[in-house]
Design a protein around this motif. Structure first.
Motif, short mmCIF file in Angstrom:
data_model
loop_
_atom_site.label_atom_id
_atom_site.label_comp_id
_atom_site.label_asym_id
_atom_site.label_seq_id
_atom_site.Cartn_x
_atom_site.Cartn_y
_atom_site.Cartn_z
N GLN A 187 0.83 -1.21 0.00
CA GLN A 187 0.00 0.00 0.00
C GLN A 187 0.86 1.25 0.00
O GLN A 187 0.59 2.21 -0.71
N MET B 1 -14.09 -7.59 9.79
CA MET B 1 -13.10 -6.62 9.29
C MET B 1 -11.78 -7.33 9.16
O MET B 1 -10.87 -7.15 9.93
N ASN B 2 -11.71 -8.29 8.17
CA ASN B 2 -10.35 -8.74 7.99
C ASN B 2 -9.65 -8.29 6.74
O ASN B 2 -9.12 -9.06 5.96
N ASN B 3 -9.67 -6.99 6.67
CA ASN B 3 -8.94 -6.36 5.59
C ASN B 3 -7.45 -6.48 5.79
O ASN B 3 -6.70 -6.55 4.84
N THR B 4 -7.04 -6.48 7.06
CA THR B 4 -5.61 -6.56 7.33
C THR B 4 -5.03 -7.82 6.72
O THR B 4 -4.00 -7.79 6.07
N LYS B 6 -6.23 -9.55 4.26
CA LYS B 6 -6.25 -9.43 2.80
C LYS B 6 -5.07 -8.58 2.32
O LYS B 6 -4.33 -8.96 1.41
N ASN B 7 -4.89 -7.43 3.00
CA ASN B 7 -3.79 -6.54 2.62
C ASN B 7 -2.44 -7.22 2.75
O ASN B 7 -1.55 -7.02 1.93
N GLU C 81 -2.26 -3.76 12.17
CA GLU C 81 -3.33 -3.46 13.14
C GLU C 81 -2.78 -2.75 14.37
O GLU C 81 -3.40 -1.85 14.92
N GLN C 111 -7.58 0.76 5.00
CA GLN C 111 -8.30 -0.30 5.71
C GLN C 111 -9.47 -0.82 4.89
O GLN C 111 -10.20 -1.71 5.32
N GLY C 112 -9.71 -0.21 3.74
CA GLY C 112 -10.76 -0.69 2.86
C GLY C 112 -12.05 0.10 2.96
O GLY C 112 -13.05 -0.29 2.37
N LYS C 114 -14.62 2.58 1.83
CA LYS C 114 -14.83 3.26 0.55
C LYS C 114 -15.98 4.26 0.62
O LYS C 114 -16.04 5.18 -0.17
#
Lengths: 292, 285, 250
Positions: A187, B1-4, B6-7, C81, C111-112, C114
């Motif tokens: 990112q 919220m498991n974007n972490t 995924k990222n 996190e 963090q997504g 949008k």
């Protein structure tokens, strides 16, 4: 006595510098004067709009479009190959890799640019084309695709090296700000670093395009000799450079209209690369030292 | 919220992709070279190096080609080195902030971006026709010298720039003139960097084909050049000619000639890199 | 309630032993100042608290650090996190070369998030908290680089607040700013204390005295003295601390 000696030396040195200006003047003079007499026979309009290029046939047409389309097709394939790979390398080396790895791999990548282009032409014709034919059955033995891919491999270091320089020059604090908010390296690289270094990256791409447009031997060997107005990468195409080679290899009478075509083709090529190079200088100058 | 998560997956996925990319070009090049070695190494023998070209693939050799390359290398060096180094010295040591120098500078940047085949057109008109050199070694060497001049000039400037100012001041302080300072102090101190640039530039000239085709270098030259005014061929020309023929025997010849050409290119580049590393260590005063 | 607790933390850059056995605890909703001469390890220690040293080649750490009861160097902890929870403000204002809005929204976007509305609300809220809203509300889509240094630093604080951390680490946040901007930042720190736990590294002892509840004095990688700011500045227990705060070295 000492004074005069010094002055003579300075004049001698500056004369050497002037040789480079004479070279430029010479290039422009040669291209302009020969193509001027070409354009007295062929109208500029025909040159730019006729869709056929057949100066060596009995039925003569002098439309540059097929040569331009061939040039752009091969260039586009080359950039499509080199761009994702080159940018990924640049991002990896500046954002991920250990310093020692970066230091040793950069010169290694330069080897790709040091290999003579005639050798790449050989690869394209004898290795890449047969390989591609094994899954693209109707691929001709001369085609734009294989020439473009091999050219792409050749220009990888141009894109990766200059883009990496641009990324590496960014202040560390910019990356830290992003990491500090919980961003991953990916990112940080693509949302912060690449946009911030975009001017340098764009310069590297423009220079790579200019290089691809002017590249000769790979296309002369592997892309074919047919001026073909097509966007199909499987077909044989002729680039501006390949045409100049074709005429130079044959025995065309000096002073004939066929002879002058190579200068008309040459000036087209020169204008294209000149414009691209100067756009890149302009961008470089405009965005230089943004972070000083 | 498991974007972490995924990222993180994207992050490490990209990392491995990028490592693959980093080695992709080198691996492809290695495959190419292995192919070439398999194809051509058996063809290289004494006869191949000492035979004239021939219509029969098995009899053809690269004698004219490599002697032509040696001639071109020597002549191009003779022309380009003094001009390039002199121009580099002028720009770096004399031309600071003067109008002429800044024009020359912009001009060099532009020349460096001109496609090599355009230099061929220049050589064709100026050296081959106007100066009447014909398709000779001299015409080829002048053309290539102009082509590599920007590289030598830029390398000379970079090397001079790296020499610390204190060295120049020490020399001036003892009453030396500008030229004495350059000749006895600055230039020797920068010589490693300049030499590196010269070798890289010449290695570029050795591999060039397109401009030589345009000025009319021939693929078939049945004799070894004896004077700079002789017609000539060079290794890349010979390779190009053989690649363009349909018979497999000539492809084998091309592969064998490529091995020789790559050997020359890599040795020159290797020497350049070695010199650069050695010089860079020394220059950290 | 212990908000941050470190136990026998040692750190190395290659061969250099830069932190020696640091053990201390910090309470929630307090401001802790780290002081000491440059190279004393205070910044390194601060950066351990949200693992900013992870990417530094040759860096190695021993000992444990707990934040809100969690061992932050545990393998199960995802560093991304952690950093959302423990934000950081740096020495020099380092806004991204993007718009003001994009700067503040960045943390949520990665963090997504949008949804435009959520982003807009978060941006406004964060800019309010960092006392910048009034100054920039009409120019949210202008480049952040057009702001003054002090505004940029408050923007960086807003950016950190937007991801709703519990803890904010500040590495000499006012050292590159003029006195007026510095005063604003200090005022802001006192306000933020109500909702956040703040750790601040500073080379300015008056600043430490003004803003912090507790102060830790570092010297040559060691924690020499740690206590209530008032006590430390008025009755230092160690000679080295006294020498430092009275300006005899550093």
């Amino acid at each position: 006595m000492k004074r005069t000696g010094e002055k003579i030396i300075e004049v001698a040195l500056s004369t050497s510098g002037l040789i480079t200006i004479l070279t430029s003047v010479g290039i422009i003079w040669v291209l302009v004067s020969e193509s001027f007499s070409f354009f007295q026979v062929v109208s500029v309009w025909d040159f730019l709009t006729d869709t056929q290029w057949t100066p060596l046939f009995t039925q003569k047409h002098y439309g540059i479009l097929p040569l331009l389309s061939g040039t752009f097709l091969v260039t586009a394939i080359a950039i499509l190959t080199a761009l994702p790979i080159g940018i990924s390398i640049a991002v990896y080396l500046s954002e991920y890799a250990p310093k020692s790895f970066r230091k040793s791999i950069k010169p290694a990548l330069e080897i790709l640019a040091a290999v003579p282009t005639v050798v790449y032409g050989f690869f394209a014709l004898t290795v890449v084309t047969p390989f591609l034919q094994s899954f693209i059955p109707d691929l001709g033995s001369f085609n734009a695709l294989s020439a473009g891919i091999v050219m792409g491999i050749m220009i990888i270091p141009m894109i990766s090296s200059l883009s990496e320089d641009a990324l590496y020059a960014l202040p560390k604090s910019l990356r830290e700000a992003s990491y500090g908010m919980g961003a991953t390296r990916f990112q940080t690289a693509f949302k912060v670093a690449v946009p911030a270094a975009s001017s340098g990256i764009i310069v590297s791409i423009i220079l790579a395009i200019a290089r691809a447009i002017g590249e000769t031997m790979i296309v002369a060997i592997a892309a074919g000799q047919q001026p073909n107005l097509t966007a199909d990468p499987r077909e044989a195409v002729m680039t501006i450079t390949a045409y100049i080679v074709q005429v130079s290899l044959g025995d065309v009478q000096h002073g004939s209209i066929e002879y002058k075509t190579i200068f008309a083709a040459g000036i087209t090529l020169f204008v294209l690369t000149f414009v691209l190079n100067n756009i890149s200088f302009w961008i470089k100058k405009k965005y230089q030292e943004k972070y000083e | 919220m498991n974007n972490t998560l995924k990222n993180r997956l994207i992050d490490s996925g990209f990392k491995y992709f990028a490592i693959f990319c980093t080695f992709f070009g080198l691996i492809v090049l290695a495959i190419f070279i292995i192919q070439i070695l398999i194809e051509g190494v058996g063809r290289i023998d004494w006869g191949f190096l000492t035979s004239l070209p021939s219509r029969r693939a098995s009899k053809a050799g690269i004698l004219t080609a490599w002697t032509g390359t040696a001639w071109i290398l020597g002549l191009t060096a003779l022309i380009s080195i003094p001009l390039g180094v002199a121009a580099g010295i002028y720009l770096e040591e004399y031309g600071k902030k003067n109008r002429l120098a800044s024009i020359i500078e912009v001009n060099i940047a532009n020349l460096a971006g001109v496609p090599s085949i355009i230099y061929g057109l220049l050589g064709l008109e100026i050296f081959v026709r106007t100066l009447n050199f014909g398709g000779s070694l001299l015409a080829g060497a002048f053309t290539l010298a102009l082509l590599i001049l920007p590289i030598i000039i830029v390398a000379t400037r970079e090397a001079l720039k790296a020499v610390p100012k204190s060295l120049r001041e020490a020399s001036f302080g003892m009453g030396a003139t500008k030229w004495q300072t350059i000749w006895y102090q600055t230039l020797p101190a920068a010589s490693g960097g300049i030499l590196t640039g010269i070798i890289l530039a010449l290695s570029r000239a050795v591999g060039e084909t397109a401009p030589l085709i345009v000025i009319g270098a021939l693929a078939y030259v049945p004799f070894v050049a004896r004077t700079p005014m002789d017609e000539f061929t060079v290794l890349p020309m010979q390779i190009f000619n053989w690649v363009s023929r349909p018979q497999h025997g000539f492809i084998v010849n091309a592969a064998a000639a490529i091995i020789i050409l790559l050997l020359i290119t890599f040795v020159m580049n290797g020497i350049a890199i070695y010199l650069r590393n050695k010089w860079q260590k020394k220059v950290n005063w | 309630m212990k908000h941050i607790e470190t136990k026998n933390v040692n750190a190395y850059y290659g061969e250099n032993h830069v932190l020696k056995d640091i053990s201390l605890t910090m309470k929630a909703n307090t401001v802790t100042a780290f002081i000491g001469p440059s190279g004393c390890g205070k910044s390194t220690f601060l950066r351990c608290l949200n693992r900013m040293n992870d990417y530094i080649e040759g860096f190695r750490k021993e000992g444990d650090i707990f934040i809100e009861g969690e061992d932050i160097y545990d393998k199960k902890v995802r560093v991304e996190e952690l950093r959302q929870k423990v934000g950081m403000v740096f020495q020099k204002p380092n806004p991204f070369p993007k718009t003001i809005f994009e700067n503040v929204a960045y943390g949520l976007k990665i963090q997504g998030v949008k949804n435009k509305k959520i982003l807009e609300e978060a941006v406004e809220k964060s800019l309010m908290k960092s006392a910048l809203w009034a100054e920039v509300k009409d120019q949210l889509h202008k480049s952040a680089l057009s702001l003054s240094g002090g505004q940029q630093q408050r923007l960086c604080i807003a950016r950190t607040l937007a991801v709703e951390p519990t803890t904010i680490l500040m590495d000499e946040p006012a050292s590159a700013l003029d006195p007026i901007s510095t005063a604003k930042i200090e005022e802001l720190i006192s306000e933020l204390k109500e909702n956040y736990t703040i750790v601040i590294v500073t080379h300015n002892m008056q600043q430490a005295a003004r803003v912090s509840d507790k102060t830790a004095f570092f010297y040559m990688g060691e924690l020499i003295e740690y206590g209530k700011t008032k006590d430390l500045f008025t009755h230092p227990k160690h000679e080295r601390t006294e020498n430092y705060i009275t300006g005899r070295f550093g």
